[in-house]
Scaffold this active site. Structure first.
Site, PDB file in Angstrom:
ATOM      1  N   GLU A 281       0.805  -1.192  -0.130  1.00  0.00           N
ATOM      2  CA  GLU A 281       0.131  -0.057   0.165  1.00  0.00           C
ATOM      3  C   GLU A 281       0.902   1.253  -0.111  1.00  0.00           C
ATOM      4  O   GLU A 281       0.581   2.370  -0.588  1.00  0.00           O
ATOM      5  CB  GLU A 281      -0.822   0.093   1.378  1.00  0.00           C
ATOM      6  N   ASP A 282       1.959   1.492   0.638  1.00  0.00           N
ATOM      7  CA  ASP A 282       2.493   2.453   1.038  1.00  0.00           C
ATOM      8  C   ASP A 282       4.093   2.640   0.449  1.00  0.00           C
ATOM      9  O   ASP A 282       4.756   3.642   0.657  1.00  0.00           O
ATOM     10  CB  ASP A 282       2.797   2.517   2.636  1.00  0.00           C
TER      11      ASP A 282
END
Ligand code: MN
Length: 576
Positions: free
Chosen positions: A77-78
């Site tokens: 996600e990051d």
């Protein structure tokens, strides 16, 4: 925690499995590198959050793959790494867990009941592997522990989400320890004044009660030993703030009426010893009538087991005792996670559904399902075997939409609105263009692209799954072509043929062709008409299944008789 401490714990947990240790080392190094330079709102390195999540999973005594997924849970996600990178390096199972956590993170709760239900349903759909939920709970716990660094307007929303979704979920899974922590952490952000009131009024009482319990410990110890019961430990258990606050509401906020403010907890080896210890306590002190609870014989709905009794103890102080075996204790604290500990010989596999009879939590999830949906909907869900063949996808705004397995963007579009379905010309899942016949996956974020003049085509009938989409498409086709397109009958056996008719165009041509088919009692599986140029002949392509070979020739000669059909050919595609 440094890598060496982490590996030491994995060494203990896995009984010195070199593969487990290697896996965790690689996950540690991968996640640390991926998050390099990233900071949390608190200013500390982002990777600390990954370690805290893994630590909670270690406390739950979960398998090494789940702990690795905990370390990696925010990578896709990051960071610049994708879910495919995780697949390449760590394989399918860990990819599956990380992907599940990433998907769950996409849905947001804003406080209205409808969305709470959707969110819980979403979680249930993900329960095909409960470990995804366990990682998410561990992730949420650390986010709550560090919530003070987050902007105030965000704090409330996250605390509410935790109180409404995550804590009830932990409770349903029998995870008393994490549920209590999540509730207390949310409590202070949602009701700061009430929280302060409880702390102010209780802290002194807690200390006083704990001193008191130190006084009665040796007395019980001695009596138990006389009866040949060897307690594993005796300790004081202070009631959690939020659960105390809720209970106080029922007792005029009078702390003196709460007898389990601090309870005495006795852990023994066997169930026989539990009942033995209960006898010993009742011999020493008189029980309060109606306060003896046998949750061993009759466990609570979430699986909780213990014996509870409240007695007039030393100096006449009313005191609650809780007696249980060590296994019951672990199950009360760890819930579903403890089942892994005690009953899993091997390692859980992807998507393994745990045995219904063995695992009370499956029926708990069913109960919950019953609670959150109307009875009609619940019956529906029983029919489809409890989400087994349902998927949940998200709108770009984060609303969960419930569809049958195998559903396509067109089904999704019709679910949103019939207009959206009719005008649907393209689709994106998770930001990428996909064909309209694409099979949606649990947790996909689906975006529909519409065009004003767009209308459904017959080919849509071949891939849509929901009856709402099928009926609407058939209705429109009928309106447009004046013919009935029947649903494709599955598994009709015989000769699968494709018939091509060359015709000069006229009004009602398709209608007459399809009527001829119906007269012969032959099902149209698909029918298509096309013209290369304005003045070229119309080519009608029909696919169907015919039982006997001679039937094919018979039909083709019948179709040749239809007015304006100038020629007909056929191809046998397959036979079964
Ligand atoms: Mn996280």
């Amino acid at each position: 925690m440094m890598l060496n401490d982490l590996l030491k714990k994995i060494d203990q947990l896995s009984g010195g499995d070199p593969q487990a240790i290697d896996l965790i080392r690689r996950a540690y190094e991968f996640a640390q590198k991926a998050h390099e330079g990233q900071k949390r709102s608190s200013g500390e390195p982002y990777f600390n959050h990954c370690m805290a999540t893994a630590q909670t999973l270690i406390d739950m005594k979960l398998d090494p793959k789940t702990i690795a997924a905990g370390l990696l849970h925010d990578v896709a996600e990051d960071t610049k790494y994708t879910i495919l990178d995780i697949k390449k390096v760590f394989g399918d199972e860990i990819m599956f867990l990380v992907e599940g956590v990433t998907k769950l993170g996409k849905i947001k709760y804003h406080g209205d009941q409808q969305r709470a239900e959707n969110l819980r349903k979403m979680f249930l759909a993900m329960a095909e592997d409960t470990r995804v939920i366990l990682v998410k709970l561990a992730d949420r716990l650390h986010n709550m522990q560090t919530l003070k660094y987050v902007k105030p307007e965000k704090q409330k929303r996250i605390a509410m989400e935790t109180m409404e979704i995550y804590a009830p979920l932990a409770h349903r899974l029998g995870m008393g320890e994490i549920k209590g922590q999540l509730e207390d952490l949310s409590f202070q952000y949602l009701y700061p004044e009430e929280y302060k009131w409880v702390i102010d009024h209780v802290s002194e009482k807690y200390q006083e009660r704990e001193r008191y319990i130190e006084k009665i410990k040796p007395v019980i110890q001695e009596e138990l030993t006389k009866e040949n019961i060897k307690p594993i430990n005796i300790d004081a258990r202070a009631k959690r703030y939020y659960s105390l606050y809720k209970k106080l509401g029922k007792y005029d906020m009078n702390l003196d009426k709460i007898h389990d403010l601090v309870a005495v907890r006795i852990a023994v080896n066997t169930i026989e010893e539990c009942y033995g210890a209960l006898g010993v306590i009742h011999k020493l002190w008189r029980p309060l009538p109606g306060k003896i609870k046998d949750y061993i014989a009759l466990p609570k709905p979430n699986g909780y087991q213990s014996l509870h009794t409240t007695v007039f103890c030393i100096d006449g102080k009313i005191t609650e005792f809780q007696i249980r075996t060590l296994q019951m204790h672990d199950e009360a604290e760890l819930g579903i996670a403890a089942h892994w500990l005690y009953t899993e010989k091997g390692k859980p596999k992807i998507g393994t559904k745990l045995d219904n009879k063995k695992f009370a939590w499956v029926s708990q999830l069913r109960d919950w399902q019953k609670e959150i949906s109307g009875s009609q909907e619940f019956l529906e869900s029983l029919k489809i075997d409890f989400f087994k063949d349902r998927i949940f996808v998200l709108t770009p705004k984060g609303d969960a939409i419930d569809l049958p397995e195998g559903a396509t963007p067109v089904d999704f579009a019709y679910h949103i609105h019939s207009e959206v379905g009719d005008r649907c010309s393209g689709a994106k899942t998770n930001g990428k263009m996909v064909p309209l016949s694409h099979t949606l996956q649990n947790g996909d974020v689906v975006e529909i692209i519409t065009q004003k003049k767009h209308t459904p085509t017959r080919s849509w009938l071949e891939f849509v799954k929901t009856s709402i989409a099928k009926n609407r498409i058939r209705h429109l086709l009928k309106k447009e072509y004046g013919i009935e397109i029947l649903p494709v009958k599955k598994q009709s056996s015989g000769y699968h043929v494709e018939i091509k008719l060359t015709c000069s165009d006229r009004l009602g041509l398709l209608k007459d062709v399809s009527e001829e088919m119906q007269k012969s009692k032959i099902n149209i599986e698909s029918i298509n008409s096309a013209k290369e140029r304005k003045n070229s002949p119309v080519i009608i392509t029909i696919t169907t299944t015919i039982k006997i070979r001679t039937g094919v020739e018979k039909l083709v000669s019948k179709l040749k008789e239809v007015k304006n059909v100038d020629g007909a050919t056929y191809k046998i595609m397959s036979r079964d």
